[in-house]
Design an enzyme around this catalytic site. Structure first.
Site, PDB file in Angstrom:
ATOM      1  N   HIS A  81       4.833  19.606  -2.498  1.00 56.85           N
ATOM      2  CA  HIS A  81       6.060  18.980  -2.002  1.00 56.85           C
ATOM      3  C   HIS A  81       6.152  19.027  -0.482  1.00 56.85           C
ATOM      4  O   HIS A  81       6.843  18.206   0.131  1.00 56.85           O
ATOM      5  CB  HIS A  81       7.273  19.660  -2.631  1.00 56.85           C
ATOM      6  CG  HIS A  81       8.523  18.824  -2.633  1.00 56.85           C
ATOM      7  ND1 HIS A  81       9.093  18.304  -1.492  1.00 56.85           N
ATOM      8  CD2 HIS A  81       9.307  18.399  -3.666  1.00 56.85           C
ATOM      9  CE1 HIS A  81      10.183  17.615  -1.812  1.00 56.85           C
ATOM     10  NE2 HIS A  81      10.327  17.653  -3.123  1.00 56.85           N
TER      11      HIS A  81
ATOM     12  N   GLU B 152       3.866  -1.984  -8.455  1.00 55.21           N
ATOM     13  CA  GLU B 152       3.073  -3.064  -9.055  1.00 55.21           C
ATOM     14  C   GLU B 152       1.595  -2.836  -8.766  1.00 55.21           C
ATOM     15  O   GLU B 152       1.065  -3.235  -7.732  1.00 55.21           O
ATOM     16  CB  GLU B 152       3.524  -4.412  -8.491  1.00 55.21           C
ATOM     17  CG  GLU B 152       3.070  -5.607  -9.296  1.00 55.21           C
ATOM     18  CD  GLU B 152       3.783  -5.740 -10.633  1.00 55.21           C
ATOM     19  OE1 GLU B 152       3.077  -5.667 -11.660  1.00 55.21           O
ATOM     20  OE2 GLU B 152       5.003  -5.909 -10.656  1.00 55.21           O
TER      21      GLU B 152
END
Length: 436
Positions: free
Chosen positions: A171, A381
């Site tokens: 993180h 996408e």
């Protein structure tokens, strides 16, 4: 009312019958000058832990596993030229008492695997089944004696032709917002293009002032000694709750006549906060604090670029006594949640960074909450299509609530992954439905 999913009602999958086909290290596609990356004073607030996500894809006849693997590996190698710190290694500068990244092009882990089950065998993809731990790179280890990867990827195919990309990232390298940008960039390159959004990587924009000037008290932060720190492991249980758009609208109506805008996040946060406080045994006159993650990029003056790659988030806090959370009308609880966000202006955020420079610390609260609702992982996408589901590979190792998009994100459904100690979780479940 939403459907409760738990270990009793969901048929949990514990084994996907995984076989490792190969394990390798991917390096930047071009030579990168070595450097040391400064980590901001927000990064220093112990964001040093791994986040494991899984992104499932339906079978695509044009993209069998070898084609996906080749396209994914090539895209990662190319994107590492821009995100050079992901191929580096974390180190602790004892002299400065700071974490930093050695951008040394040591590489990221990449595992290719296959499963003997089909996607259809996993009844609920949005539920973090125990078997999902097999889909992330626990099997990707750096060479003996070397420091851990900051990023590793596992590509696993299923018998039906579907597959999953498991992502493990520290993180401290990227928050959820910048991870979404990173995934968009991988998808753009894999499709045959260039970087879609150039990341802003200068983390000095989130540095403390000189000299530091702490202008607020910060009860949301716990001071730590000047040593590397990791989260303790707790024995926790978890459940996934589903809120429909109808449930959320009900909470919004109950939030009237609140003086603040009753957003989906605020009303759900208020409901969770109240239920957790009631479920926790203790003095009803004592304060009970909710700490929730919020994006601070636009709250600074001047604003931090939206493309900032790093941790541009902090915990806002809402505080009330258990007695107040019990007796207040719901709209008043919603207003108390909103106060935490209102507090997070330029001066407050800079005070947090100055406090971090002086003390080093860790976020704290009686209960923590984060949201993935707007990250858009499911909207990326790729050349082989969008994920049919994106989520956590497992529950967090601390007591907290994680808000996740439901099976139909366009319908505003919301999944709540609640992680708590067993007895508290049982009481929380009771209040969750009684007060909904």
């Amino acid at each position: 009312m939403g459907v409760l999913k738990n270990q009793e009602t969901v048929q949990l999958l514990h084994d996907i019958q995984l076989s490792i086909l190969s394990s390798s290290i991917l390096f930047p596609a071009e030579p990168i000058p070595k450097r040391t990356m400064f980590l901001s004073d927000i990064d220093q607030l112990s964001f040093n832990f791994d986040v494991e996500t899984v992104h499932f894809f339906a079978a695509n006849a044009r993209f069998p596993l070898p084609a996906v693997a080749q396209g994914l590996q090539s895209a990662i190698e190319r994107v590492l030229v821009t995100y050079d710190f992901l191929a580096g290694r974390l180190r602790f500068n004892e002299q400065e008492c700071r974490l930093e990244i050695d951008c040394n092009s040591a590489g990221v882990g990449f595992v290719l695997a296959e499963s003997a089950v089909e996607l259809a065998d996993i009844k609920d993809l949005d539920y973090p089944h125990p078997a999902f731990r097999q889909l992330v790179t626990a099997n990707a280890h750096p060479p003996e004696g070397k420091d851990p990867f900051l990023l590793s990827i596992q590509l696993t195919s299923f018998k039906c032709g579907g597959f999953v990309i498991g992502l493990t990232s520290n993180h401290i390298t990227l928050d959820g917002i910048s991870t979404a940008v990173f995934l968009d960039n991988i998808a753009a390159i894999a499709t045959g293009g260039e970087i879609a959004t150039m990341p802003f990587t200068d983390r000095r924009v989130l540095s403390a002032r000189s000299p530091p000037r702490v202008s607020f008290s910060h009860p949301e932060l716990l001071e730590l000694p000047c040593v590397p720190f990791s989260l303790p492991l707790l024995e926790l249980k978890y459940r996934l709750f589903r809120l429909t758009d109808s449930d959320i609208e009900t909470l919004k109506r109950r939030a009237q006549p609140s003086s603040c805008r009753a957003t989906s996040f605020k009303v759900v946060a208020a409901h969770i906060w109240r239920c957790k406080a009631l479920a926790t045994a203790g003095d009803k006159s004592s304060n009970f604090t909710l700490a929730y993650i919020m994006n601070i990029r636009a709250r600074l003056r001047p604003p931090v670029p939206a493309e900032y790659a790093g941790n541009g988030v902090l915990f806002a806090i809402a505080t009330a006594t258990v007695e107040e959370l019990t007796d207040w009308p719901f709209w008043r609880v919603v207003e108390a949640v909103a106060v935490g966000a209102t507090r997070m202006d330029d001066e407050y955020v800079r005070s947090v960074m100055d406090w971090s420079r002086l003390h080093r610390g860790f976020p704290r609260g009686d209960f923590m909450m984060t949201t993935w609702m707007r990250l858009g992982f499911h909207e990326v996408e790729y050349p082989w299509g969008r994920p049919i589901c994106s989520g956590l590979a497992g529950p967090p190792g601390v007591e907290m609530a994680t808000l996740l998009p439901g099976a139909r994100p366009a319908a505003k459904e919301m999944n709540l992954l609640i992680t708590m100690r067993g007895g508290v979780l049982e009481r929380f479940t009771k209040f969750f439905y009684e007060l909904l």
